[in-house]
Design an enzyme around this catalytic site. Structure first.
Site, PDB file in Angstrom:
ATOM      1  CG  ASP A 365     -14.551  58.641 -39.931  1.00 42.92           C
ATOM      2  OD1 ASP A 365     -14.283  57.562 -40.511  1.00 42.92           O
ATOM      3  OD2 ASP A 365     -15.178  59.570 -40.483  1.00 42.92           O
ATOM      4  CG  ASP A 477     -17.608  55.371 -45.452  1.00 47.71           C
ATOM      5  OD1 ASP A 477     -17.762  55.491 -46.675  1.00 47.71           O
ATOM      6  OD2 ASP A 477     -16.545  55.659 -44.869  1.00 47.71           O
ATOM      7  CG  ASP A 547     -12.187  59.890 -48.656  1.00 46.18           C
ATOM      8  OD1 ASP A 547     -13.003  60.373 -47.851  1.00 46.18           O
ATOM      9  OD2 ASP A 547     -11.995  58.663 -48.768  1.00 46.18           O
TER      10      ASP A 547
HETATM   11  C1  DGJ Z   1     -13.986  56.694 -46.375  1.00 50.17           C
HETATM   12  C2  DGJ Z   1     -14.503  58.031 -45.994  1.00 50.17           C
HETATM   13  O1  DGJ Z   1     -14.668  58.833 -47.115  1.00 50.17           O
HETATM   14  C3  DGJ Z   1     -13.570  58.681 -44.990  1.00 50.17           C
HETATM   15  O2  DGJ Z   1     -13.989  59.956 -44.693  1.00 50.17           O
HETATM   16  C4  DGJ Z   1     -13.514  57.809 -43.765  1.00 50.17           C
HETATM   17  O3  DGJ Z   1     -14.770  57.791 -43.131  1.00 50.17           O
HETATM   18  C5  DGJ Z   1     -13.079  56.415 -44.146  1.00 50.17           C
HETATM   19  N1  DGJ Z   1     -13.881  55.867 -45.198  1.00 50.17           N
HETATM   20  C6  DGJ Z   1     -13.125  55.505 -42.955  1.00 50.17           C
HETATM   21  O4  DGJ Z   1     -12.858  54.210 -43.269  1.00 50.17           O
END
Ligand code: DGJ
Length: 723
Positions: A365, A477, A547
């Site tokens: 990630d 993202d 999240d």
């Molecule tokens: C937001 C995402 O929803 C998370 O899963 C992760 O990838 C973070 N950003 C990383 O900055």
């Protein structure tokens, strides 16, 4: 044929297996909607009033008595006698914006065409849909409008959009152009929408329609966490199994508006499309503008059936690419396991342990590029941080591959950090307006995706990494909304085109990626599920739902998301949070794409055993969840104690029933009736061996009083059809 034109009564009849939609060309070539609802087999048409009332306008030809103010207009325009919310407003070169379109012709053909530059649903073969194009024209502004209706009979879906062409010799400006407009003859409906915020996405909200305008919208530069571009009108009293329901979903990731207006006649108008407050578009003579597409579903079998129609349609006619049908790798993601604190050895350790659990891919990630060790820098510098990943990316990927796992990576291509080489070289590339310091969001700016030079730069950086390395997955993202909206390249009269141009720019970059790297699996993400919309499903068959990985909170998120989005698309991971044990965490994540979001080196043997077994179950039941029909049995929005759902295979031979206790009930008495089975068939409970008829399971139900459970417990029961 799904679409027929009847010259005698001047009607277009659009039929799906279970619905009919009727448009009529009437007085003065106005287009009106006569009907949308359950299938009508014959060619008679309902007699729907379109007359002026005493108080309403009959502005055109008083003798004809037609009033646009009270008629069920097929596609409502502004300022010409219809005072309700309008779908179209064109400003001509004089600055006048009265708009009035009249029918001028039509075309019917098999199949469906793509929309240039905009993602949309598609046909796998021409027989799957038929398309009607209705042409209408405003003689004064010179705006020529094409109304598109693609009818997918099998799914009870009509996909709608419009094109505006400037047929005049002067410039014109589109002030609003909605994808869909629908006038229904009464207002006996509840409006269902999905509201939320970060970590609490897509809560189901249901309210009774009232006179006036109501609805949802986003002006955040993305479809957003806060309101989803989905609404439904459910007949008052309709539930999961019963009642008329109309579902509307916009295939778009930018600012949108979905509104319902109930007027003085107690009729309802629905419009859905690009948000008009943050939009306008200048058209030179001869140019055209395409709106995104809106998907319309009708059923008389309740909200659950509306959802299943959306799910089947999206699985078959929206999601595309290799992983539409091919089994997707089960992944472990490094975010909640390590955040920014990782190096190559740590990731390889994750891979080793995850492999033992049955995981198939490791996703690295945020934090692998530039000098990024926290969220304050480096977005835009898409080259590997070799201080962190010693030996380079290729070496890391080889080590992960050697452990038997595929490798995936994170990107946030639409953003730029003020502390980045890219920003220092091109400070004007961030989204901003002259003379104002743009707002920071998560310490970052948005990069100007409306600019081709900017997109080319990001594309080249991504191309280098992706073409040199064995990367098989990208998590894309988008962690902040767009404030200070503007592009320094746009002239004064085109400033309000920015938001839509930004969305088109994002689609352009995504398109380049999916066509150049067709074997890469994309997962969309936006600070969790902030851009969970049908347009994103055209590029990424799965979307990170939130999240928030707490299994109880996830029940709400997954129930809400399932209103229109299929389980195959729902990114759902098991994390180390401790509200429930791993059994329930896994049972909840098995509703979606399933994955791990934890440090596997920290698991106890007992926890690892549970996860290993659950992963086996996940693999075994992949098709059932990915392609099966979802039945929401007990909603957490309606029941404080528990939630239950069921997946049924398309041939009805297997079902998976899941029950989660959110809060222990004192002296529970629990009977749950299953759904979607064959009443005459017999089904064997995989665990107990008991054989029961489909009719019994659906009508008498299962007595689960002794299984109702303690807070946080869950049960999964499979039933298989016996011959
Ligand atoms: C937001 C995402 O929803 C998370 O899963 C992760 O990838 C973070 N950003 C990383 O900055």
């Amino acid at each position: 044929m799904p679409i027929n034109y009847n010259e005698k009564n001047k009607t277009f009849k659009l039929d799906t297996e279970n619905s009919s939609y009727i448009i009529q060309i009437c007085e003065e070539n106005y287009l009106v909607n006569l009907y949308y609802g359950a299938f009508i087999p014959d060619s008679c048409v309902p007699n729907r009033s379109r007359r002026a009332t005493n108080a309403s306008f009959s502005p055109v030809n008083p003798r004809c008595g037609f009033s646009p103010d009270s008629a069920p207009m097929e596609y409502a325009t502004s300022g010409a006698g219809d005072f309700r919310i309008s779908a179209l407003e064109i400003q001509n070169s004089n600055g006048d914006s009265v708009t009035d379109i009249r029918y001028s012709g039509y075309k019917i053909y098999d199949g469906k065409n793509e929309i240039p530059m905009i993602p949309s649903s598609y046909v796998n073969d021409k027989g799957e849909a038929q398309t009607l194009e209705i042409y209408a024209k405003d003689e004064v502004t010179g705006a020529a409008v094409t109304l598109y209706y693609s009818v997918f009979s099998k799914y009870d879906v009509i996909a709608r959009r419009i094109r505006v062409t400037n047929d005049s010799s002067e410039k014109m400006r589109i002030e609003r152009a909605f994808s869909l407009c629908l006038d229904l003859p009464d207002m006996n409906f509840d409006l269902i929408s999905l509201y939320g915020c970060h970590a609490k996405e897509r809560n189901i909200e249901r309210r009774r329609l009232a006179h006036g305008i109501q609805g949802v919208s986003s002006r955040r530069g993305s479809s957003s966490h806060n309101q989803n571009p989905f609404i439904a009108l459910a007949q008052n009293g309709a539930d999961e199994e019963h009642g008329d329901v109309y579902g509307f979903n916009l295939v778009y990731s930018g600012n949108f508006s979905a509104l319902a207006e109930c007027d003085f006649n107690s009729t309802t108008r629905v419009i859905m499309g690009i948000d008009p407050d943050t939009f306008s578009w200048e058209l030179d003579s001869g140019e055209f503008f395409d709106t995104p597409e809106a998907i319309m579903v009708y059923t008389s079998f309740g909200i659950g059936e509306m959802s299943r129609l959306f799910h089947r349609f999206y699985n078959n006619n929206l999601i595309r690419g290799r992983y539409k049908t091919e089994k997707r790798p089960l992944l472990i993601n490094s975010w909640e396991a390590a955040y920014f604190d990782f190096d190559a050895d740590k990731l390889v350790d994750f891979a080793k342990e995850a492999k033992k659990l049955g995981v198939e891919m490791l996703v690295m990630d945020d934090g692998w590029f530039g000098k990024r060790n926290n969220d304050c820098s480096s977005l835009g510098d898409w080259y590997v941080n070799e201080d962190k990943l010693k030996g380079g990316l290729g070496n890391l990927i080889k080590r992960v591959n050697d452990e038997g796992l595929k490798f995936g990576i994170w990107y946030e291509p639409e953003m730029i950090s003020p502390d980045s080489e890219l920003f220092r070289a091109h400070p004007d590339w961030c989204v901003h307006v002259k003379g104002r310091e743009p707002m920071l969001g998560r310490n970052q700016y948005v990069i100007d995706m409306s600019r081709k030079d900017v997109r080319d730069n990001i594309w080249e950086q991504m191309y280098k990494v992706l073409s040199e390395n064995n990367i098989e997955y990208i998590k894309w993202d988008f962690n902040r909304n767009i404030s200070d909206a503007g592009s320094v390249l746009l002239p004064h009269e085109r400033k309000k085109e920015f938001f839509h141009r930004f969305a088109l720019g994002t689609y352009d970059l995504m398109n380049r990626l999916v066509t150049t790297f067709p074997n890469i699996l994309f997962e969309n993400c936006s600070g969790g599920g902030g851009r969970y919309d049908p347009a994103m499903l055209c590029y990424s068959p799965q979307i990170w739902a939130s999240d928030n990985t707490d299994p109880i909170d996830r029940l709400y998120i997954q129930f809400g998301t399932s209103m229109c989005y299929p389980a195959s698309s729902m990114g759902a991971h098991v994390s180390a949070n401790d509200r429930t044990g791993y059994g329930t965490k896994c049972n909840v994540a098995r509703w979606g794409t399933f994955g791990l979001e934890l440090d596997p080196t920290y698991l106890t043997d007992e926890e690892a055993d549970i996860i290993r077994d659950e992963i086996k179950e996940y693999h075994k039941n992949y098709e059932l969840v990915n392609r099966g029909d979802l039945y929401r049995l007990i909603s957490p929005f309606e029941n404080p104690y528990r939630a239950a759902w069921q997946f049924v295979s398309p041939d009805k031979s297997r079902t998976m029933f899941t029950l989660v206790t959110m809060r222990k009930e004192f002296r529970p008495h629990l009977i749950v009736k299953l759904r979607g089975l064959e009443p005459d068939a017999y089904y064997k409970n995989e665990r107990t061996g008991e054989v029961l008829s489909g009719a019994l399971l659906m009508n008498a139900g299962l007595d689960l009083t002794n299984t109702a459970g303690q807070t946080g417990e869950s049960t999964v029961i499979y039933f298989d059809k016996v011959e």
